[in-house]
Design an enzyme around this catalytic site. Structure first.
Site, PDB file in Angstrom:
ATOM      1  N   GLU B  29       0.839  -0.991   0.292  1.00 16.85           N
ATOM      2  CA  GLU B  29       0.190  -0.138   0.183  1.00 16.85           C
ATOM      3  C   GLU B  29       1.164   0.937   0.101  1.00 16.85           C
ATOM      4  O   GLU B  29       1.703   1.087   0.617  1.00 16.85           O
ATOM      5  CB  GLU B  29      -0.665   0.066   1.535  1.00 16.85           C
ATOM      6  CG  GLU B  29      -1.971  -0.814   1.430  1.00 16.85           C
ATOM      7  CD  GLU B  29      -1.952  -1.229   2.558  1.00 16.85           C
ATOM      8  OE1 GLU B  29      -2.921  -0.430   3.796  1.00 16.85           O
ATOM      9  OE2 GLU B  29      -2.953  -2.529   2.801  1.00 16.85           O
ATOM     10  N   GLU B  60      -5.270  -6.108   2.774  1.00 17.86           N
ATOM     11  CA  GLU B  60      -3.604  -6.575   3.839  1.00 17.86           C
ATOM     12  C   GLU B  60      -3.929  -8.356   3.402  1.00 17.86           C
ATOM     13  O   GLU B  60      -2.750  -8.673   2.596  1.00 17.86           O
ATOM     14  CB  GLU B  60      -4.255  -6.698   4.832  1.00 17.86           C
ATOM     15  CG  GLU B  60      -2.736  -5.746   5.385  1.00 17.86           C
ATOM     16  CD  GLU B  60      -3.517  -4.149   5.408  1.00 17.86           C
ATOM     17  OE1 GLU B  60      -4.959  -4.219   5.932  1.00 17.86           O
ATOM     18  OE2 GLU B  60      -2.914  -2.725   5.329  1.00 17.86           O
ATOM     19  N   PHE B  83       2.850  -1.171   8.164  1.00 13.17           N
ATOM     20  CA  PHE B  83       2.769  -1.377   9.930  1.00 13.17           C
ATOM     21  C   PHE B  83       2.671  -2.670  10.626  1.00 13.17           C
ATOM     22  O   PHE B  83       1.636  -3.681  10.200  1.00 13.17           O
ATOM     23  CB  PHE B  83       2.391  -0.489  10.774  1.00 13.17           C
ATOM     24  CG  PHE B  83       2.299   0.676  10.690  1.00 13.17           C
ATOM     25  CD1 PHE B  83       3.238   1.674  11.774  1.00 13.17           C
ATOM     26  CD2 PHE B  83       1.984   1.800   9.764  1.00 13.17           C
ATOM     27  CE1 PHE B  83       2.903   2.988  11.950  1.00 13.17           C
ATOM     28  CE2 PHE B  83       1.380   3.266   9.474  1.00 13.17           C
ATOM     29  CZ  PHE B  83       2.736   3.580  10.689  1.00 13.17           C
ATOM     30  N   ASP B  85       1.537  -4.016  13.224  1.00 15.39           N
ATOM     31  CA  ASP B  85       0.697  -4.388  13.730  1.00 15.39           C
ATOM     32  C   ASP B  85      -0.996  -4.556  12.754  1.00 15.39           C
ATOM     33  O   ASP B  85      -1.714  -5.334  13.453  1.00 15.39           O
ATOM     34  CB  ASP B  85      -0.295  -3.162  14.288  1.00 15.39           C
ATOM     35  CG  ASP B  85       0.692  -2.640  15.379  1.00 15.39           C
ATOM     36  OD1 ASP B  85       1.080  -2.329  16.382  1.00 15.39           O
ATOM     37  OD2 ASP B  85       1.880  -1.823  13.913  1.00 15.39           O
ATOM     38  N   HIS B 129       0.181   0.901  16.098  1.00 15.97           N
ATOM     39  CA  HIS B 129       0.762   1.174  15.559  1.00 15.97           C
ATOM     40  C   HIS B 129       2.410   1.425  15.900  1.00 15.97           C
ATOM     41  O   HIS B 129       3.424   1.656  15.492  1.00 15.97           O
ATOM     42  CB  HIS B 129       0.402   2.842  14.454  1.00 15.97           C
ATOM     43  CG  HIS B 129      -0.575   3.279  14.050  1.00 15.97           C
ATOM     44  ND1 HIS B 129      -1.553   2.813  14.463  1.00 15.97           N
ATOM     45  CD2 HIS B 129      -0.427   3.020  13.027  1.00 15.97           C
ATOM     46  CE1 HIS B 129      -2.084   3.382  13.381  1.00 15.97           C
ATOM     47  NE2 HIS B 129      -2.234   2.790  12.089  1.00 15.97           N
TER      48      HIS B 129
END
Lengths: 334, 327
Positions: B29, B60, B83, B85, B129
């Site tokens: 992304e 994702e 990230f 996360d 994050h």
């Protein structure tokens, strides 16, 4: 063999479809018998009643094309030409199994035949099938990827992510929703905001709304051919919703009692793809001896494969420690 | 001789991999036109074009699914998850699909892909994050886990990760992106499973990873200068495969060991290392293994809160002094 009925499908292709569907049904029935004999453990999700869909695609696809299916994937694997003993052997946990017992019923894989795996987590394989399609586009080659899934899959996020990505990149892929009216134990209509769980979502991804009678092998074959051709010649993805019905429950443990008796009876008696196709072949003046000849041939093949599987050794326990890594082993420290 | 930031080394490492092998492509992304939210992939789109540097939607699962499928055919994708996360939203594809497909298929399928992701705290981004999640992937059989601590390791470990026939999760540390290193040669390759000694010493062994390895090195320098304590600092570089031999050799020499982990306490990677040390080096130990971790809390955002949650250089120094003094 000369085509007696000279339409777009023709006798030769119809007999292939007939043989294919019979094979899929006979193996599933055998799998059920082997369960009852306790020769198959674990779980199993039979596709009895849904043979026309996998069968038609099996005939329409070419060598080198990629297919992805779900845990209800015995039929889809056989439809690509995987051996019957490879499938039954895997279900029985024998060395002759496609993955020597390391995957089991829900993960049948046969890369040589383009069977890129059977996936047991709803939705995941739609995104993965995009990957083989992306590879074909990247490599400028002509393989088509086909991804089969059930109606329940249309309510998980991965379905929507995958359709969007396939469309924005115009991937050579065909998504096939086998709508058998029930997501596991619950009617799909009770848990879905639209009437046609896949087809009514198509417009959200600029795809055509395609609904087909998934129990009509001829219609299924025509639909498969059109979508495959579209993908192969660079015109992007399709989403097909094939209406069908499973003759048995969701899995081995499920007698399917949540379905009304009249509904089950109607699908079994009036809409059985194999019963109806046999009638159709006769209406097309195909010799009944030819039809029964194929029936006997398949019965014999399934019996032979069953014997091979029963006589195949169980895996060596050393297999536990193989093939985590590409070096063949499982070590994670020096 | 070139000075390179960790950030620049990421884009250089990807570019070098793509120049060497046409099978390598890059997907994520905001990675192409935008050059990545951390500007770690600037220039790749210009050099390689849209066919090999793909800007993906915020999907994702679809990103990693596509990377996996492509890898199954023999391509070598590098996928970015912005990230670490966000690995939670595509964890099925990682933990169930990418990690297990080789095994379940009895070796019919290889999945040579690299998932790069920005990991760790220090930026005051709060609990969603900033996490340090190497241990998540360490628990799953079938995944290799890499976490470089400097620019040269980014280059060397990325080269090895892209060439590796198995799936690799490549954790880049956000707080290291600006760190700089003088490099004579950028064409590096470092085998996975080879730890690095960042500081020599025979009094105690400090085992760290990524930012914690660099903080441990800094602590070791101060310990030597101000406290006359000589600590050996091991940068693990990769958790899977793990260089246990280097750990063992050092413990035979020092007899004392501290792990420094950025993750919350429970089931952090140090727990497994501690268990291995107990199994393999028990008779060499002069005391129990000490684990320095973040407390078992989500990471808070405010300066003072985050700074006091993640192990600092001072905390490492204090723990080492206590350990060496036998407190």
């Amino acid at each position: 063999m000369e085509d007696k009925l000279n339409d777009d499908i023709g006798e030769a292709k119809r007999l292939q479809l007939w043989e294919m569907m019979l094979k899929l049904r006979s193996v599933e029935k055998k799998a059920y018998d082997l369960f009852l004999q306790n020769l198959i453990k674990g779980t199993s999700h039979l596709a009895l009643g849904q043979e026309a869909i996998a069968g038609a695609f099996g005939i329409a696809l070419q060598e080198g094309d990629y297919t992805f299916c779900t845990y209800r994937g015995h039929a889809h694997t056989l439809a690509r030409g995987s051996s019957i003993e490879g499938v039954l052997g895997e279900l029985m946990g024998r060395q002759c199994g496609l993955m020597k017992g390391k995957g089991g019923s829900m993960h049948l894989t046969d890369v040589e035949k383009g069977v890129m795996g059977s996936y047991a987590i709803i939705g995941a394989h739609l995104t993965i099938a995009n990957g083989t399609a992306l590879a074909s586009k990247y490599n400028k080659t002509k393989e088509v990827s086909v991804c089969f899934f059930g109606d329940g899959t249309t309510n998980i996020g991965a379905f929507h992510e995958a359709l969007n990505m396939a469309k924005i990149w115009d991937l050579p892929i065909v998504f096939v929703c086998e709508n058998n009216l029930y997501m596991e134990y619950t009617a799909i209509s009770e848990v879905t905001a639209v009437e046609h769980p896949a087809a009514d979502r198509a417009s959200a991804y600029s795809l055509d709304k395609i609904i087909v009678d998934g129990n009509d092998a001829d219609e299924m074959y025509r639909t498969a051919q059109t979508a495959i051709k579209k993908a192969r010649y660079g015109h992007g993805p399709s989403l097909i919703e094939a209406k069908t019905y499973r003759h048995s429950g969701h899995s081995r443990a499920d007698p399917g009692k949540y379905r009304p008796d009249e509904e089950v009876k109607d699908w079994m008696e009036n809409k059985d793809p194999i019963k109806n196709y046999r009638q159709k072949l006769l209406e097309f003046n195909i010799d009944e001896k030819t039809i029964t000849g194929i029936e006997s041939k398949i019965q014999q093949q399934v019996e032979e494969a069953t014997n091979i599987s029963k006589n195949s050794p169980i895996p060596d326990i050393k297999e536990i420690y193989t093939d985590v890594w590409a070096d063949g082993g499982y070590k994670w420290h020096n | 001789m070139a000075q390179l930031t960790y950030r620049e080394s990421v884009s250089l490492a990807i570019a070098q991999a793509m120049r060497k092998d046409p099978k390598v492509f890059f997907i994520g992304e905001d990675v192409g036109a935008a050059g990545g939210v951390f500007k770690a992939t600037v220039g790749l789109l210009d050099e390689f074009g849209k066919e090999r540097v793909m800007d993906a939607p915020i999907s994702e699962q679809a990103i990693l699914g596509a990377a996996m499928g492509a890898a199954m055919t023999g391509l070598r994708p590098i996928a970015e998850i912005m990230f670490s996360d966000f690995l939670a939203v595509c964890w099925d594809i990682i933990a169930n699909q990418i990690a297990k497909t080789r095994y379940m298929s009895d070796g019919q399928i290889n999945i040579p892909l690299v998932i790069r992701t920005a990991n760790g705290g220090g930026s005051k981004f709060g609990a969603q994050h900033s996490q340090s999640l190497e241990n998540w992937s360490m628990m799953i059989p079938g995944l290799k886990v890499v976490a470089p601590s400097c620019a040269s390791d980014v280059l060397g470990l990325m080269d090895a990760s892209v060439k590796d026939p198995d799936p690799v999760i490549f954790y880049e540390h956000k707080s290291l992106y600006a760190s700089k290193e003088q490099l004579e040669n950028t064409n590096l390759s470092i085998p996975l499973g080879q730890a690095n000694i960042l500081h020599e010493g025979a009094d105690i062994t400090i085992i760290g990873l990524a930012l914690m390895a660099q903080r441990s090195k800094k602590a070791a320098q101060i310990l030597k200068e101000k406290h006359n304590i000589n600590a050996k600092v091991i940068d693990l570089r990769t958790l899977v495969p793990l260089d246990l031999q280097t750990i063992k050799r050092s413990i035979i020499e020092t007899g004392l060991v501290i792990t420094v982990e950025e993750n919350p306490r429970l089931c952090g990677w140090g727990a497994e290392i501690s268990s291995l040390i107990t199994e393999h080096c028990f008779s060499n130990l002069k005391g129990p293994v000490t684990r320095v971790t973040t407390p078992h809390v989500p990471l808070p955002s405010a300066d003072i809160l985050e700074d006091n949650t993640i192990p600092s250089v001072d905390l490492i120094i204090n723990e080492v002094i206590k350990k060496v003094k036998g407190e």
